[in-house]
Design a protein around this motif. Structure first.
Motif, PDB file in Angstrom:
ATOM      1  N   CYS A 277       8.471  -4.218   4.171  1.00 22.75           N
ATOM      2  CA  CYS A 277       7.564  -3.468   3.262  1.00 22.75           C
ATOM      3  C   CYS A 277       6.476  -4.212   3.590  1.00 22.75           C
ATOM      4  N   LEU A 278       6.218  -5.599   3.475  1.00 26.26           N
ATOM      5  CA  LEU A 278       5.029  -6.491   3.649  1.00 26.26           C
ATOM      6  C   LEU A 278       4.233  -6.220   4.761  1.00 26.26           C
ATOM      7  N   ALA A 279       5.049  -5.931   5.994  1.00 23.91           N
ATOM      8  CA  ALA A 279       4.483  -5.605   7.170  1.00 23.91           C
ATOM      9  C   ALA A 279       3.399  -4.486   7.089  1.00 23.91           C
ATOM     10  N   LYS A 280       3.761  -3.471   6.425  1.00 18.58           N
ATOM     11  CA  LYS A 280       2.958  -2.505   6.027  1.00 18.58           C
ATOM     12  C   LYS A 280       1.907  -2.333   4.902  1.00 18.58           C
ATOM     13  N   LEU A 281       2.552  -3.212   3.869  1.00 19.62           N
ATOM     14  CA  LEU A 281       1.709  -3.158   2.671  1.00 19.62           C
ATOM     15  C   LEU A 281       0.646  -4.228   2.663  1.00 19.62           C
ATOM     16  N   VAL A 282       0.806  -5.312   3.259  1.00 19.54           N
ATOM     17  CA  VAL A 282      -0.439  -6.131   3.517  1.00 19.54           C
ATOM     18  C   VAL A 282      -1.513  -5.794   3.978  1.00 19.54           C
ATOM     19  N   PRO A 283      -1.431  -5.162   5.179  1.00 19.14           N
ATOM     20  CA  PRO A 283      -2.749  -4.614   5.940  1.00 19.14           C
ATOM     21  C   PRO A 283      -3.285  -3.449   4.847  1.00 19.14           C
ATOM     22  N   ILE A 284      -2.428  -2.632   4.348  1.00 14.48           N
ATOM     23  CA  ILE A 284      -2.874  -1.656   3.212  1.00 14.48           C
ATOM     24  C   ILE A 284      -3.902  -2.587   2.212  1.00 14.48           C
ATOM     25  N   LEU A 285      -3.489  -3.705   1.891  1.00 16.09           N
ATOM     26  CA  LEU A 285      -4.277  -4.261   0.856  1.00 16.09           C
ATOM     27  C   LEU A 285      -5.414  -5.046   1.413  1.00 16.09           C
ATOM     28  N   GLN A 286      -5.148  -5.335   2.551  1.00 13.45           N
ATOM     29  CA  GLN A 286      -6.407  -6.167   3.377  1.00 13.45           C
ATOM     30  C   GLN A 286      -7.722  -4.978   3.147  1.00 13.45           C
ATOM     31  N   GLN A 287      -7.233  -3.719   3.762  1.00 13.55           N
ATOM     32  CA  GLN A 287      -8.357  -2.727   4.051  1.00 13.55           C
ATOM     33  C   GLN A 287      -8.665  -2.199   2.698  1.00 13.55           C
ATOM     34  N   ALA A 288      -8.059  -2.301   1.618  1.00 14.91           N
ATOM     35  CA  ALA A 288      -8.302  -1.560   0.182  1.00 14.91           C
ATOM     36  C   ALA A 288      -9.371  -2.346  -0.358  1.00 14.91           C
ATOM     37  N   GLN A 289      -9.374  -3.741  -0.256  1.00 12.86           N
ATOM     38  CA  GLN A 289     -10.599  -4.502  -0.680  1.00 12.86           C
ATOM     39  C   GLN A 289     -12.030  -4.052   0.040  1.00 12.86           C
ATOM     40  N   ILE A 290     -11.784  -3.945   1.359  1.00 13.18           N
ATOM     41  CA  ILE A 290     -13.092  -3.370   2.074  1.00 13.18           C
ATOM     42  C   ILE A 290     -13.638  -2.038   1.647  1.00 13.18           C
ATOM     43  N   ASP A 291     -12.540  -1.121   1.440  1.00 15.54           N
ATOM     44  CA  ASP A 291     -12.713   0.126   1.232  1.00 15.54           C
ATOM     45  C   ASP A 291     -13.434   0.194  -0.376  1.00 15.54           C
ATOM     46  N   PHE A 292     -12.639  -0.438  -1.243  1.00 11.77           N
ATOM     47  CA  PHE A 292     -13.483  -0.371  -2.567  1.00 11.77           C
ATOM     48  C   PHE A 292     -14.856  -1.009  -2.708  1.00 11.77           C
ATOM     49  N   LEU A 293     -14.989  -1.912  -2.006  1.00 11.41           N
ATOM     50  CA  LEU A 293     -16.581  -2.522  -2.204  1.00 11.41           C
ATOM     51  C   LEU A 293     -17.332  -1.434  -1.255  1.00 11.41           C
ATOM     52  N   ALA A 294     -16.995  -0.713  -0.241  1.00 10.96           N
ATOM     53  CA  ALA A 294     -17.733   0.154   0.211  1.00 10.96           C
ATOM     54  C   ALA A 294     -18.036   1.664  -0.273  1.00 10.96           C
ATOM     55  N   ASP A 295     -17.146   1.893  -1.343  1.00  9.92           N
ATOM     56  CA  ASP A 295     -17.114   2.950  -2.216  1.00  9.92           C
ATOM     57  C   ASP A 295     -16.528   2.789  -3.689  1.00  9.92           C
ATOM     58  N   PRO A 296     -17.255   2.238  -4.449  1.00 10.62           N
ATOM     59  CA  PRO A 296     -16.430   1.638  -5.787  1.00 10.62           C
ATOM     60  C   PRO A 296     -16.504   2.737  -6.819  1.00 10.62           C
ATOM     61  N   ASP A 297     -17.305   3.544  -6.918  1.00 13.48           N
ATOM     62  CA  ASP A 297     -17.580   4.518  -7.985  1.00 13.48           C
ATOM     63  C   ASP A 297     -16.354   5.106  -8.832  1.00 13.48           C
ATOM     64  N   ALA A 298     -15.187   5.678  -8.086  1.00 14.64           N
ATOM     65  CA  ALA A 298     -13.948   6.176  -8.612  1.00 14.64           C
ATOM     66  C   ALA A 298     -13.114   5.210  -9.069  1.00 14.64           C
ATOM     67  N   THR A 299     -13.146   4.073  -8.415  1.00 14.38           N
ATOM     68  CA  THR A 299     -12.275   2.993  -8.940  1.00 14.38           C
ATOM     69  C   THR A 299     -12.830   2.200 -10.123  1.00 14.38           C
ATOM     70  N   ASN A 300     -14.070   2.225 -10.201  1.00 17.76           N
ATOM     71  CA  ASN A 300     -14.622   1.522 -11.272  1.00 17.76           C
ATOM     72  C   ASN A 300     -14.517   2.340 -12.434  1.00 17.76           C
ATOM     73  N   ALA A 301     -14.540   3.581 -12.181  1.00 18.06           N
ATOM     74  CA  ALA A 301     -14.516   4.510 -13.467  1.00 18.06           C
ATOM     75  C   ALA A 301     -13.144   4.292 -14.069  1.00 18.06           C
ATOM     76  N   LEU A 302     -12.155   4.559 -13.221  1.00 14.14           N
ATOM     77  CA  LEU A 302     -10.611   4.250 -13.623  1.00 14.14           C
ATOM     78  C   LEU A 302     -10.616   2.840 -14.362  1.00 14.14           C
ATOM     79  N   ILE A 303     -11.048   1.643 -13.908  1.00 14.60           N
ATOM     80  CA  ILE A 303     -11.191   0.355 -14.420  1.00 14.60           C
ATOM     81  C   ILE A 303     -11.611   0.531 -15.808  1.00 14.60           C
ATOM     82  N   VAL A 304     -12.755   1.214 -15.974  1.00 13.16           N
ATOM     83  CA  VAL A 304     -13.265   1.349 -17.388  1.00 13.16           C
ATOM     84  C   VAL A 304     -12.450   2.115 -18.368  1.00 13.16           C
TER      85      VAL A 304
END
Length: 392
Positions: A277-304
């Motif tokens: 599981c981690l062999a696939k999930l860890v790269p997803i988590l790596q990329q998720a941080q980059i993708d969030f900072l590039a396009d944060p609006d929808a995720t920030n709306a969810l957080i709020v």
């Protein structure tokens, strides 16, 4: 209004042992946007988690929802449901429009879990697959609740010490602001111990009574106080009416607080038991941080939205969420690993330095019995995708 605080104490870990993990909460009370969550991942492909990961990948954060945790929340699909009783959000785990075939559940920390450390929660509730644990916290919990970092999210800690620029108009560093002997107010002994060990403050300046509220700083602007550069500069100037002006600060990372802030960890045994599981999930988590900072609006709306739904007393405005993203980028808090150029990779030399610096401080504070901790036991780069990079 309480701000989050970071504290590593022996009593906190002892208390955690006596508590049980939070769970349950009944049926979800709130639902997110319904509709398709994206194309299905190619069977057996790198984004297909259905045959290697739990049906629901449970992720545990260490505090209430905020943009510093954006990578986890960025993976929650549009079909999400909010359980305001259990304080969790669950939806399809979606990567750039692709449904991975499993769900993701993100749980907040702090008051939602009785302020239990994430390391302890992960051993009390083995449904939790990954959690966010500061490196100093992992050292403190190593004997009883060993965790292994599998990727970083932030590269540099956003923790800071702040002071009033009107009281100390010539100060540009912690050392200059504290030179006159002012109290340095932190949560717990760790940061004060670090500053004493660095010769930046005197032992009698340490004050570990910070509770996360602004009242003392507002009423006594002579003190220096712990905070987060991703929130307090905006909050104090714009949302605390009793203050309503800028603060000055220096990142603690600049004076030796070199920890990895909230890297993604697993239980020690799961490095082997959940390796597929981690062999696939860890790269997803790596990329998720980059993708969030590039396009944060929808995720920030969810957080709020989650903060409003959970009703824990924690407040978090859209403006603070936006400020956090800006600060993470402008302050260089999220970068590729300087040693390798890979985003999310753990630097062995840095980890050794962290243990060398903080284990003795934790021994002096009575948090751990001795400083004999192998730095290599605290992390693995086994699952890192070395092609993932923020770049220039």
């Amino acid at each position: 209004m309480k701000r989050r605080i970071a504290v590593v104490t022996a009593s906190g870990f002892a208390a955690a042992l006596a508590l049980t993990a939070c769970g349950g909460g009944g049926e979800p009370e709130d639902a997110g946007t319904s509709g398709p969550v994206g194309e299905q991942a190619e069977a057996g492909g790198p984004l297909d988690l259905s045959d290697v990961c739990p049906a629901t990948v449970v992720m545990q954060q260490d505090w209430q929802p905020e943009s510093e945790h954006g990578a986890m929340y960025h993976l929650v699909g549009e079909d999400y449901e909010i359980d305001s009783d259990a304080k969790s959000v669950t939806g399809s785990l979606v990567v750039d429009g692709t449904d991975t075939g499993v769900d993701v559940e993100v749980r907040p920390g702090g008051s939602s879990v009785g302020f239990q450390p994430v390391s302890a929660l992960m051993y009390l509730d083995t449904d939790i697959l990954v959690g966010a644990v500061n490196t100093d916290g992992a050292i403190a919990a190593h004997a009883e609740h060993p965790t292994v970092a599998v990727t970083s999210q932030m590269t540099v800690s956003p923790q800071m010490l702040m002071w009033d620029p009107e009281t100390y108009p010539d100060a540009t560093t912690i050392e200059e602001a504290a030179a006159g002997g002012a109290p340095v107010v932190t949560a717990g002994e760790l940061i004060g111990g670090l500053l004493v060990s660095q010769g930046i403050i005197q032992p009698d300046q340490r004050d570990s009574s910070y509770e996360g509220t602004p009242q003392r700083f507002v009423s006594d602007p002579s003190i220096l106080q712990q905070g987060f550069a991703t929130s307090e500069p905006y909050v104090y100037e714009n949302e605390i009416t009793e203050w309503g002006r800028p603060i000055a600060y220096q990142l603690l990372a600049e004076v030796g607080y070199a920890i990895y802030p909230e890297p993604i960890v697993v239980r020690e045994a799961d490095v082997t038991e959940q390796a597929d599981c981690l062999a696939k999930l860890v790269p997803i988590l790596q990329q998720a941080q980059i993708d969030f900072l590039a396009d944060p609006d929808a995720t920030n709306a969810l957080i709020v939205e989650l903060v409003e739904a959970y009703q824990t007393g924690w407040t978090y405005s859209p403006e603070v969420a936006e400020f956090s993203v800006q600060a993470q980028q402008e302050l260089g808090l999220v970068t590729d690993d300087p040693a390798s150029g890979v985003f999310g990779q753990i630097d062995p030399d840095r980890m050794a330095e962290i243990v060398e610096t903080f284990a003795p401080i934790l021994v002096d504070a009575g948090t751990i019995p001795d400083a004999e901790i192998d730095p290599e036991s605290l992390y693995t780069n086994e699952f890192i995708d070395t092609s993932i990079s923020i770049g220039d």
